[in-house]
Scaffold this motif. Structure first.
Motif, short mmCIF file in Angstrom:
data_model
loop_
_atom_site.label_atom_id
_atom_site.label_comp_id
_atom_site.label_asym_id
_atom_site.label_seq_id
_atom_site.Cartn_x
_atom_site.Cartn_y
_atom_site.Cartn_z
N SER A 1 -8.79 -9.96 -4.38
CA SER A 1 -9.94 -9.12 -4.07
C SER A 1 -9.60 -8.23 -2.88
O SER A 1 -8.95 -8.67 -1.94
CB SER A 1 -11.17 -9.98 -3.75
OG SER A 1 -12.28 -9.19 -3.40
N ILE A 2 -10.05 -7.00 -2.94
CA ILE A 2 -9.98 -6.10 -1.80
C ILE A 2 -11.39 -5.95 -1.24
O ILE A 2 -12.27 -5.42 -1.92
CB ILE A 2 -9.41 -4.73 -2.19
CG1 ILE A 2 -8.00 -4.87 -2.74
CG2 ILE A 2 -9.43 -3.79 -0.98
CD1 ILE A 2 -7.38 -3.56 -3.18
N HIS A 3 -11.58 -6.44 -0.04
CA HIS A 3 -12.90 -6.46 0.56
C HIS A 3 -13.28 -5.12 1.16
O HIS A 3 -14.45 -4.73 1.13
CB HIS A 3 -12.98 -7.56 1.62
CG HIS A 3 -12.54 -8.89 1.10
ND1 HIS A 3 -13.34 -9.68 0.33
CD2 HIS A 3 -11.35 -9.55 1.22
CE1 HIS A 3 -12.70 -10.79 0.00
NE2 HIS A 3 -11.49 -10.73 0.53
N ALA A 4 -12.29 -4.44 1.71
CA ALA A 4 -12.54 -3.14 2.31
C ALA A 4 -11.23 -2.39 2.43
O ALA A 4 -10.16 -2.99 2.53
CB ALA A 4 -13.19 -3.28 3.69
N MET A 5 -11.32 -1.08 2.43
CA MET A 5 -10.17 -0.23 2.67
C MET A 5 -10.59 0.87 3.63
O MET A 5 -11.77 1.25 3.66
CB MET A 5 -9.61 0.37 1.38
CG MET A 5 -9.13 -0.67 0.38
SD MET A 5 -8.36 0.04 -1.10
CE MET A 5 -6.73 0.46 -0.44
N LEU B 1 0.85 -1.17 0.00
CA LEU B 1 0.00 0.00 0.00
C LEU B 1 0.89 1.23 0.00
O LEU B 1 1.75 1.37 0.88
CB LEU B 1 -0.91 0.03 1.22
CG LEU B 1 -1.83 -1.17 1.45
CD1 LEU B 1 -2.65 -0.97 2.71
CD2 LEU B 1 -2.75 -1.38 0.25
N VAL B 2 0.70 2.10 -0.96
CA VAL B 2 1.49 3.31 -1.08
C VAL B 2 0.59 4.51 -0.90
O VAL B 2 -0.36 4.70 -1.67
CB VAL B 2 2.22 3.38 -2.43
CG1 VAL B 2 3.02 4.67 -2.54
CG2 VAL B 2 3.13 2.17 -2.60
N GLU B 3 0.89 5.33 0.11
CA GLU B 3 0.08 6.49 0.45
C GLU B 3 0.75 7.76 -0.06
O GLU B 3 1.97 7.84 -0.16
CB GLU B 3 -0.10 6.60 1.96
CG GLU B 3 -0.71 5.38 2.61
CD GLU B 3 -0.79 5.53 4.11
OE1 GLU B 3 -1.02 4.52 4.79
OE2 GLU B 3 -0.63 6.66 4.62
N SER B 4 -0.08 8.76 -0.30
CA SER B 4 0.42 10.07 -0.68
C SER B 4 -0.63 11.11 -0.34
O SER B 4 -1.79 10.79 -0.10
CB SER B 4 0.77 10.13 -2.17
OG SER B 4 -0.38 9.92 -2.97
N GLY B 5 -0.22 12.37 -0.32
CA GLY B 5 -1.16 13.47 -0.17
C GLY B 5 -1.11 14.22 1.14
O GLY B 5 -1.78 15.25 1.28
N LYS C 1 -8.34 0.84 -10.17
CA LYS C 1 -6.97 1.20 -9.81
C LYS C 1 -6.57 0.68 -8.44
O LYS C 1 -5.45 0.94 -7.99
CB LYS C 1 -6.80 2.72 -9.83
CG LYS C 1 -6.99 3.34 -11.20
CD LYS C 1 -6.80 4.85 -11.14
CE LYS C 1 -6.96 5.49 -12.51
NZ LYS C 1 -6.78 6.96 -12.45
N ASN C 2 -7.45 -0.05 -7.76
CA ASN C 2 -7.20 -0.52 -6.39
C ASN C 2 -6.74 0.62 -5.50
O ASN C 2 -5.78 0.48 -4.72
CB ASN C 2 -6.18 -1.66 -6.39
CG ASN C 2 -6.75 -2.96 -6.91
OD1 ASN C 2 -7.95 -3.21 -6.82
ND2 ASN C 2 -5.89 -3.80 -7.46
N THR C 3 -7.42 1.73 -5.59
CA THR C 3 -7.02 2.94 -4.90
C THR C 3 -8.18 3.48 -4.08
O THR C 3 -9.33 3.48 -4.53
CB THR C 3 -6.54 4.00 -5.89
OG1 THR C 3 -5.40 3.50 -6.60
CG2 THR C 3 -6.15 5.29 -5.18
N VAL C 4 -7.86 3.94 -2.88
CA VAL C 4 -8.83 4.59 -2.01
C VAL C 4 -8.37 6.02 -1.76
O VAL C 4 -7.17 6.30 -1.69
CB VAL C 4 -9.02 3.81 -0.69
CG1 VAL C 4 -7.74 3.82 0.14
CG2 VAL C 4 -10.19 4.36 0.11
#
Length: 123
Positions: free
Chosen positions: A30-34, A4-8, A75-78
């Motif tokens: 699968s990503i079930h939740a973020m 997991l790569v975070e930014s911002g 994009k598998n991005t939250v």
């Protein structure tokens, strides 16, 4: 492997806005939740917001009406849109993902953390 790569994160004045991003990569089935958590020095880590694969969201009472969590499944991005920031929002923010992944011919389900990104709100 799931990363997991975070930014911002950054420094912003009270009343300002920031947008955090967290992108997941690896052998993801699968990503079930973020979700987003935050932790200030000397304080417990707390859930800020979460979103399921179906789009259901939850927010801490302290951020309702100010923060919005969303995801781009392709994009598998939250994302966490943070508006009306207050000094009490100052913390290290961590992305978390509940993931089923594939490794060595088997499927596994586990939780993963991002590296954290600092949000500082000045008054």
């Amino acid at each position: 492997q799931v990363q997991l790569v975070e930014s911002g994160g950054g420094l912003v004045q009270a009343g300002g806005s920031l947008r955090l991003s967290c992108a997941a990569s690896g052998r993801i089935f699968s990503i079930h939740a973020m979700g987003w958590y935050r932790q200030a020095p000397g304080k417990q880590r707390e859930l800020v917001a979460s979103i399921t694969s179906g789009g259901s969201t939850n927010y801490a009472d302290s951020v309702k009406g100010r923060f919005t969590i969303s995801r781009d499944n392709a994009k598998n991005t939250v994302y966490l849109q943070m508006n009306g920031l207050k000094p009490e929002d100052t913390a290290e923010y961590y992305c978390h993902a509940d993931v089923t992944y594939y490794s060595g011919g088997s499927y596994y389900r586990d939780g993963y953390w991002g590296q954290g990104t600092q949000v500082t709100v000045s008054s």
